[in-house]
Design an enzyme around this catalytic site. Structure first.
Site, mmCIF file in Angstrom:
data_model
loop_
_atom_site.group_PDB
_atom_site.id
_atom_site.type_symbol
_atom_site.label_atom_id
_atom_site.label_comp_id
_atom_site.label_asym_id
_atom_site.label_seq_id
_atom_site.Cartn_x
_atom_site.Cartn_y
_atom_site.Cartn_z
ATOM 1 N NE ARG A 26 -7.927 7.273 -1.399
ATOM 2 C CZ ARG A 26 -7.444 8.395 -0.871
ATOM 3 N NH1 ARG A 26 -6.165 8.651 -0.902
ATOM 4 N NH2 ARG A 26 -8.248 9.244 -0.320
ATOM 5 N NE ARG B 189 -8.382 19.144 4.227
ATOM 6 C CZ ARG B 189 -8.309 17.827 4.013
ATOM 7 N NH1 ARG B 189 -7.258 17.155 4.415
ATOM 8 N NH2 ARG B 189 -9.282 17.198 3.403
ATOM 9 N NE ARG C 40 -12.290 13.516 0.284
ATOM 10 C CZ ARG C 40 -11.881 14.633 0.905
ATOM 11 N NH1 ARG C 40 -12.521 15.774 0.701
ATOM 12 N NH2 ARG C 40 -10.853 14.599 1.697
HETATM 13 P P1 AP5 Z 1 -6.242 12.690 -0.348
HETATM 14 O O1 AP5 Z 1 -5.604 13.996 -0.533
HETATM 15 O O2 AP5 Z 1 -5.416 11.537 0.055
HETATM 16 O O3 AP5 Z 1 -7.443 12.879 0.664
HETATM 17 P P2 AP5 Z 1 -8.092 11.936 1.778
HETATM 18 O O4 AP5 Z 1 -7.635 10.554 1.872
HETATM 19 O O5 AP5 Z 1 -9.555 12.146 1.572
HETATM 20 O O6 AP5 Z 1 -7.566 12.503 3.078
HETATM 21 P P3 AP5 Z 1 -7.406 13.956 3.472
HETATM 22 O O7 AP5 Z 1 -6.194 14.539 2.854
HETATM 23 O O8 AP5 Z 1 -8.728 14.668 3.263
HETATM 24 O O9 AP5 Z 1 -7.266 13.818 5.053
HETATM 25 P P4 AP5 Z 1 -5.996 13.529 5.926
HETATM 26 O O10 AP5 Z 1 -6.175 12.206 6.577
HETATM 27 O O11 AP5 Z 1 -4.719 13.812 5.222
HETATM 28 O O12 AP5 Z 1 -6.266 14.622 7.076
HETATM 29 P P5 AP5 Z 1 -5.507 15.985 7.427
HETATM 30 O O13 AP5 Z 1 -4.226 15.665 8.103
HETATM 31 O O14 AP5 Z 1 -5.489 16.919 6.276
HETATM 32 O O15 AP5 Z 1 -6.997 12.289 -1.676
HETATM 33 C C1 AP5 Z 1 -7.830 13.203 -2.344
HETATM 34 C C2 AP5 Z 1 -8.435 12.563 -3.573
HETATM 35 O O16 AP5 Z 1 -7.373 12.188 -4.493
HETATM 36 C C3 AP5 Z 1 -9.207 11.260 -3.343
HETATM 37 O O17 AP5 Z 1 -10.550 11.497 -2.968
HETATM 38 C C4 AP5 Z 1 -9.074 10.583 -4.714
HETATM 39 O O18 AP5 Z 1 -9.981 11.133 -5.624
HETATM 40 C C5 AP5 Z 1 -7.664 10.950 -5.144
HETATM 41 N N1 AP5 Z 1 -6.666 9.939 -4.724
HETATM 42 C C6 AP5 Z 1 -5.625 10.125 -3.860
HETATM 43 N N2 AP5 Z 1 -4.938 8.984 -3.674
HETATM 44 C C7 AP5 Z 1 -5.556 8.038 -4.441
HETATM 45 C C8 AP5 Z 1 -5.344 6.664 -4.647
HETATM 46 N N3 AP5 Z 1 -4.358 5.994 -4.018
HETATM 47 N N4 AP5 Z 1 -6.188 6.003 -5.480
HETATM 48 C C9 AP5 Z 1 -7.188 6.653 -6.130
HETATM 49 N N5 AP5 Z 1 -7.464 7.949 -5.964
HETATM 50 C C10 AP5 Z 1 -6.656 8.647 -5.130
HETATM 51 O O19 AP5 Z 1 -6.508 16.537 8.553
HETATM 52 C C11 AP5 Z 1 -7.816 16.987 8.205
HETATM 53 C C12 AP5 Z 1 -8.151 18.244 9.030
HETATM 54 O O20 AP5 Z 1 -8.202 17.902 10.420
HETATM 55 C C13 AP5 Z 1 -7.085 19.350 8.915
HETATM 56 O O21 AP5 Z 1 -7.707 20.615 8.983
HETATM 57 C C14 AP5 Z 1 -6.208 19.131 10.138
HETATM 58 O O22 AP5 Z 1 -5.589 20.331 10.520
HETATM 59 C C15 AP5 Z 1 -7.224 18.610 11.163
HETATM 60 N N6 AP5 Z 1 -6.644 17.660 12.109
HETATM 61 C C16 AP5 Z 1 -5.680 16.716 11.861
HETATM 62 N N7 AP5 Z 1 -5.399 16.015 12.969
HETATM 63 C C17 AP5 Z 1 -6.202 16.506 13.951
HETATM 64 C C18 AP5 Z 1 -6.377 16.186 15.326
HETATM 65 N N8 AP5 Z 1 -5.673 15.223 15.913
HETATM 66 N N9 AP5 Z 1 -7.300 16.885 16.034
HETATM 67 C C19 AP5 Z 1 -8.025 17.875 15.436
HETATM 68 N N10 AP5 Z 1 -7.890 18.242 14.139
HETATM 69 C C20 AP5 Z 1 -6.998 17.560 13.398
HETATM 70 MG MG MG Z 2 -4.199 14.313 3.258
#
Ligand code: AP5
Ligand code: MG
Length: 206
Positions: free
Chosen positions: A88, A122, A164
């Site tokens: 990231r 979510r 974020r």
């Molecule tokens: P992390 O868990 O990685 O969160 P994120 O990057 O903010 O991403 P999300 O998990 O929120 O979203 P996603 O893209 O996976 O979407 P999802 O598929 O769930 O990280 C969390 C925290 O950990 C960070 O803020 C940081 O603090 C720390 N961290 C993690 N990695 C790090 C690193 N490398 N370095 C430093 N800190 C780190 O989908 C979201 C929603 O939308 C769901 O409800 C889903 O059902 C829905 N959805 C999905 N696709 C669709 C679609 N096509 N149409 C409609 N709805 C959809």
């Molecule tokens: Mg995720």
């Protein structure tokens, strides 16, 4: 296959990752999921990470890099893996280049203005980790498989999501150019239905 799935918070990385690992039989390495599991079991890494995650900030590079390096050295990663949420920052990408060779980076291209609603809606099953969304017609309060109530991630509040998204724009967006230059970036439209997005992923992975 050594893969990365890149994208903004809520872009659908975790949702697509579940489908990719099932089709291509790869271990799913989500740094966010690893941190959440560590927080639940109260490990030193979890305690360190919690304050950052709750505020929507990044966990320090050295903590994440050490964690991923250890995970990639495990037996199940020998024939490939899917990284989700890592790297990231440029420092993480450069550290990863020293550990391994990435073949493809799938970049989920999304309209950032639509993400806040997606993330706030979510819900996740605390047992099987399956994700759903309150905006979907299929949404029910309980996971149909495990029969337990879905939970909401503590960092999915409107204020934290704004942080974020800022962090993503400032620190993670430069990775798109980084991997483009390396010749491994594949853009996939992330704005269709889950199945439409997955069809785009399969098209680039073959
Ligand atoms: P992390 O868990 O990685 O969160 P994120 O990057 O903010 O991403 P999300 O998990 O929120 O979203 P996603 O893209 O996976 O979407 P999802 O598929 O769930 O990280 C969390 C925290 O950990 C960070 O803020 C940081 O603090 C720390 N961290 C993690 N990695 C790090 C690193 N490398 N370095 C430093 N800190 C780190 O989908 C979201 C929603 O939308 C769901 O409800 C889903 O059902 C829905 N959805 C999905 N696709 C669709 C679609 N096509 N149409 C409609 N709805 C959809
Ligand atoms: Mg995720």
């Amino acid at each position: 296959m050594n893969l990365i799935i890149l994208g903004a918070p809520g872009a659908g990385k975790g949702t697509q990752a579940e489908k990719i690992i099932a089709k291509y039989r790869l271990p799913h390495i989500s740094t966010g999921d690893i941190f959440r599991a560590n927080i639940r079991s109260g490990t030193p890494v979890g305690l360190k990470a919690k304050g950052y995650i709750d505020k929507g900030q990044l966990v320090p590079d050295e903590v994440v890099i050490e964690l991923v390096q250890g995970r990639l050295s495990e037996e199940d990663c020998k024939n490939g893996y899917l990284l989700d949420g890592f790297p990231r920052t440029l420092a993480q990408a450069q550290a990863l280049d020293k550990i391994t060779k990435i073949e493809t980076v799938i970049n989920l291209d999304v309209d950032l203005s639509k993400l806040l609603a997606r993330i706030v809606g979510r819900r996740t099953c605390p047992v099987c980790n399956m994700g759903t969304n309150t905006a979907w017609d299929s949404y029910t309060k309980e996971c149909p498989k495990c029969e337990v109530t879905y939970i909401q991630r503590p960092d999915d509040t409107e204020e934290t999501v704004k942080n974020r998204l800022d962090v993503y724009n400032n620190q993670t967006v430069p990775l798109i150019e980084y991997y483009k230059r390396a010749g491994v970036l594949k853009n996939v439209n992330g704005m269709g239905t889950v199945d439409e997005v997955f069809a785009g992923v399969v098209e680039v992975l073959g």
